[in-house]
Enzyme design. Structure first.
Site, PDB file in Angstrom:
ATOM      1  N   SER A  36      -0.637   1.915  -8.332  1.00  0.00           N
ATOM      2  CA  SER A  36      -0.044   2.642  -7.313  1.00  0.00           C
ATOM      3  C   SER A  36       1.084   3.598  -7.960  1.00  0.00           C
ATOM      4  O   SER A  36       1.871   2.890  -8.517  1.00  0.00           O
ATOM      5  CB  SER A  36       0.114   1.567  -6.437  1.00  0.00           C
ATOM      6  N   TYR A  52       3.286  -6.942  -3.963  1.00  0.00           N
ATOM      7  CA  TYR A  52       2.131  -6.048  -4.312  1.00  0.00           C
ATOM      8  C   TYR A  52       2.076  -5.639  -4.941  1.00  0.00           C
ATOM      9  O   TYR A  52       1.940  -4.882  -6.265  1.00  0.00           O
ATOM     10  CB  TYR A  52       2.247  -5.156  -3.077  1.00  0.00           C
ATOM     11  N   LYS A 109       0.405  -4.565  -9.313  1.00  0.00           N
ATOM     12  CA  LYS A 109       0.523  -3.152  -9.931  1.00  0.00           C
ATOM     13  C   LYS A 109       0.799  -2.794 -11.342  1.00  0.00           C
ATOM     14  O   LYS A 109       0.811  -2.793 -12.602  1.00  0.00           O
ATOM     15  CB  LYS A 109       0.713  -1.901  -9.302  1.00  0.00           C
ATOM     16  N   ASP A 139     -16.110 -12.278  -5.590  1.00  0.00           N
ATOM     17  CA  ASP A 139     -14.982 -11.719  -5.995  1.00  0.00           C
ATOM     18  C   ASP A 139     -14.709 -12.387  -7.088  1.00  0.00           C
ATOM     19  O   ASP A 139     -15.241 -13.493  -8.393  1.00  0.00           O
ATOM     20  CB  ASP A 139     -14.946 -13.867  -5.328  1.00  0.00           C
ATOM     21  N   ILE A 161     -10.410   3.259  -0.867  1.00  0.00           N
ATOM     22  CA  ILE A 161     -11.051   4.112  -1.684  1.00  0.00           C
ATOM     23  C   ILE A 161     -12.025   3.697  -2.728  1.00  0.00           C
ATOM     24  O   ILE A 161     -12.430   4.969  -2.759  1.00  0.00           O
ATOM     25  CB  ILE A 161      -9.610   4.525  -2.529  1.00  0.00           C
ATOM     26  N   PHE A 194     -10.667  -1.420  -7.864  1.00  0.00           N
ATOM     27  CA  PHE A 194     -10.225  -1.034  -6.886  1.00  0.00           C
ATOM     28  C   PHE A 194     -10.082  -2.993  -6.133  1.00  0.00           C
ATOM     29  O   PHE A 194      -9.001  -2.743  -5.277  1.00  0.00           O
ATOM     30  CB  PHE A 194     -10.964  -0.786  -6.457  1.00  0.00           C
TER      31      PHE A 194
HETATM   32  C1  WQD Z   1       4.498   6.127   4.855  1.00  0.00           C
HETATM   33  C2  WQD Z   1       5.814   7.134   5.750  1.00  0.00           C
HETATM   34  C3  WQD Z   1       7.122   5.572   6.382  1.00  0.00           C
HETATM   35  C4  WQD Z   1       4.704   3.706   9.160  1.00  0.00           C
HETATM   36  C5  WQD Z   1       2.666   1.812   0.910  1.00  0.00           C
HETATM   37  C6  WQD Z   1       2.754   1.028   0.034  1.00  0.00           C
HETATM   38  C7  WQD Z   1       1.713   1.833  -1.123  1.00  0.00           C
HETATM   39  C8  WQD Z   1       0.970   2.033  -0.836  1.00  0.00           C
HETATM   40  C9  WQD Z   1       0.340   3.269   0.197  1.00  0.00           C
HETATM   41  C10 WQD Z   1      -1.089   0.223  -0.945  1.00  0.00           C
HETATM   42  C11 WQD Z   1       6.999   6.201   4.935  1.00  0.00           C
HETATM   43  C12 WQD Z   1       7.295   6.124   7.389  1.00  0.00           C
HETATM   44  C13 WQD Z   1       5.113   4.588   8.257  1.00  0.00           C
HETATM   45  C14 WQD Z   1       5.172   3.857  11.176  1.00  0.00           C
HETATM   46  C15 WQD Z   1       6.377   5.291  10.197  1.00  0.00           C
HETATM   47  N1  WQD Z   1       0.183   1.001  -0.957  1.00  0.00           N
HETATM   48  N2  WQD Z   1       6.132   5.137   9.141  1.00  0.00           N
HETATM   49  N3  WQD Z   1       5.868   4.924  10.996  1.00  0.00           N
HETATM   50  O1  WQD Z   1       5.294   3.464   2.496  1.00  0.00           O
HETATM   51  O2  WQD Z   1       4.728   4.882   1.893  1.00  0.00           O
HETATM   52  O3  WQD Z   1       3.491   3.522   0.546  1.00  0.00           O
HETATM   53  O4  WQD Z   1       1.787   2.001   1.233  1.00  0.00           O
HETATM   54  O5  WQD Z   1      -2.055   0.026  -0.521  1.00  0.00           O
HETATM   55  O6  WQD Z   1       2.348   0.637  -2.116  1.00  0.00           O
HETATM   56  O7  WQD Z   1       4.156   1.496  -0.258  1.00  0.00           O
HETATM   57  O8  WQD Z   1       3.218   4.803   3.285  1.00  0.00           O
HETATM   58  O9  WQD Z   1       2.031   5.509   5.352  1.00  0.00           O
HETATM   59  O10 WQD Z   1       3.489   3.067   5.166  1.00  0.00           O
HETATM   60  O11 WQD Z   1       4.533   5.121   5.069  1.00  0.00           O
HETATM   61  O12 WQD Z   1       7.438   5.656  10.432  1.00  0.00           O
HETATM   62  O13 WQD Z   1       4.334   2.906  11.405  1.00  0.00           O
HETATM   63  O14 WQD Z   1       5.828   6.417   6.931  1.00  0.00           O
HETATM   64  O15 WQD Z   1       8.978   5.133   6.357  1.00  0.00           O
HETATM   65  O16 WQD Z   1       8.119   7.281   5.585  1.00  0.00           O
HETATM   66  P1  WQD Z   1       3.902   4.537   2.153  1.00  0.00           P
HETATM   67  P2  WQD Z   1       3.323   4.322   4.843  1.00  0.00           P
END
Ligand code: WQD
Length: 329
Positions: A124, A148, A152, A58, A12, A80
């Site tokens: 987040s 994590y 935040k 860092d 990002i 970030f």
């Molecule tokens: C999205 C959807 C999964 C992978 C996470 C962190 C959040 C933020 C972004 C980052 C969900 C489904 C996923 C896979 C799947 N942090 N899925 N198969 O969990 O909403 O957010 O990332 O840096 O804090 O929690 O994002 O992309 O992991 O999942 O079915 O192999 O896709 O269950 O419904 P999430 P995600």
């Protein structure tokens, strides 16, 4: 403005640097390259045809961070830099609490010392926990299911208290929903180390043949098709949200959701990707992933009203650009 971007070589961060430069701001990047590549710096220059300053630093090394503040006139910080792997944070909580919280403390301390009055923080949507959708900025934060997410929420509280005690210090807390996609040039994007945790990079690696098939985590949620629903946002829209937020930052602490306000299920995203890019994504339904919630999407009216910012790109552009970047790798 002269903006210090920590983590500016990351996913990002790099897109935000491009949009800052496109809007005639100057950029200083501080990044330890722990989860990013030095080549990204050149790609940012190539896309924008502008120069930037880069420090391999860092920011939890206070002396090194201070040397940047003491040698440049900085107008604002966009922070970030941080660890972001949810699963790893459960395995190594201290690594996450230490790095993500100490960096926020050090940077805010340096801002106060050097009179830097604008601070934009990468938060987040995970801080909403299991609130009811759509998530609104005024909701009480509920416990997240992992360290994590807690880093935040804690960083948000620290910055809020620092701003209360220092009236000229203005803070913008940006709660990102699910950033996906890449710059339309295909030069910068998301390239996670190892097997991706997040859905879109997993899909692009299956499309490329690097991974065999996608596992869909659960189809028994109370959603349109039983799979998890998220508010995916194009990373360039997200980057533009940062520019609006730093340019419009007023005194005090301001919280904004950066999302589209639209929910998309896992299956809907797979089908959209297949259609836009004309590639089949093999998948199988498996059990739920621990810690996942059923639905997450934003109420986006505050950012629209106060920042004059709105996400413009849809699922199609997200799928097209994510694939273009992966194809180029
Ligand atoms: C999205 C959807 C999964 C992978 C996470 C962190 C959040 C933020 C972004 C980052 C969900 C489904 C996923 C896979 C799947 N942090 N899925 N198969 O969990 O909403 O957010 O990332 O840096 O804090 O929690 O994002 O992309 O992991 O999942 O079915 O192999 O896709 O269950 O419904 P999430 P995600």
């Amino acid at each position: 403005m002269n903006i210090l971007v920590t983590g500016g070589a990351g996913y990002i961060g790099s897109h935000t640097c491009v949009e800052l430069l496109n809007n005639n701001h100057s950029v200083i990047i501080a990044d330890n390259l722990s989860n990013s590549k030095i080549e990204t710096i050149d790609k940012i220059k190539q896309i924008t045809d502008k120069d930037i300053l880069f420090y391999k630093v860092d920011v939890i090394d206070e002396q090194a961070a201070e040397s940047i503040f003491s040698s440049h006139q900085i107008d604002g910080v966009i922070h970030f830099a941080g660890f972001k792997a949810v699963g790893e944070s459960v395995e190594k909580p201290l690594k996450y609490y230490y790095n993500n919280i100490v960096s926020t403390i050090i940077l805010s301390r340096l801002c106060i010392k050097y009179n830097v009055n604008k601070f934009v923080f990468s938060s987040s949507a995970t801080v909403y926990g299991e609130n009811k959708v759509p998530f609104v900025e005024t909701m009480d934060l509920l416990p997240t299911t992992n360290p994590y997410g807690e880093t935040k929420a804690i960083s948000e509280r620290i910055l809020t208290d620092v701003a209360k005690a220092n009236h000229s210090f203005s803070v913008s807390l940006l709660r990102y929903f699910n950033p996906v996609g890449a710059h339309e040039s295909g030069l910068i994007g998301e390239s996670p180390n190892g097997i991706p945790n997040n859905l879109m990079p997993y899909i692009t690696q299956v499309a490329k043949g690097k991974l065999q098939k996608l596992r869909v985590f659960g189809n028994d949620y109370d959603t349109v098709d039983g799979t998890g629903v998220r508010d995916y946002i194009h990373v360039v829209d997200l980057a533009e949200g940062h520019v609006a937020s730093v340019e419009r930052l007023q005194e005090g602490v301001h919280v904004y959701n950066l999302g589209t306000g639209q929910g998309t299920s896992v299956l809907q995203l797979i089908y959209a990707f297949e259609k836009v890019n004309n590639i089949k994504i093999p998948y199988e339904i498996v059990g739920r992933r621990p810690g996942d919630i059923a639905v997450s999407y934003a109420c986006v009216s505050k950012a629209e009203q106060e920042l004059g910012w709105k996400a413009k790109r849809g699922i199609k552009e997200m799928c097209r650009d994510a694939w273009k970047f992966e194809e180029n790798l």
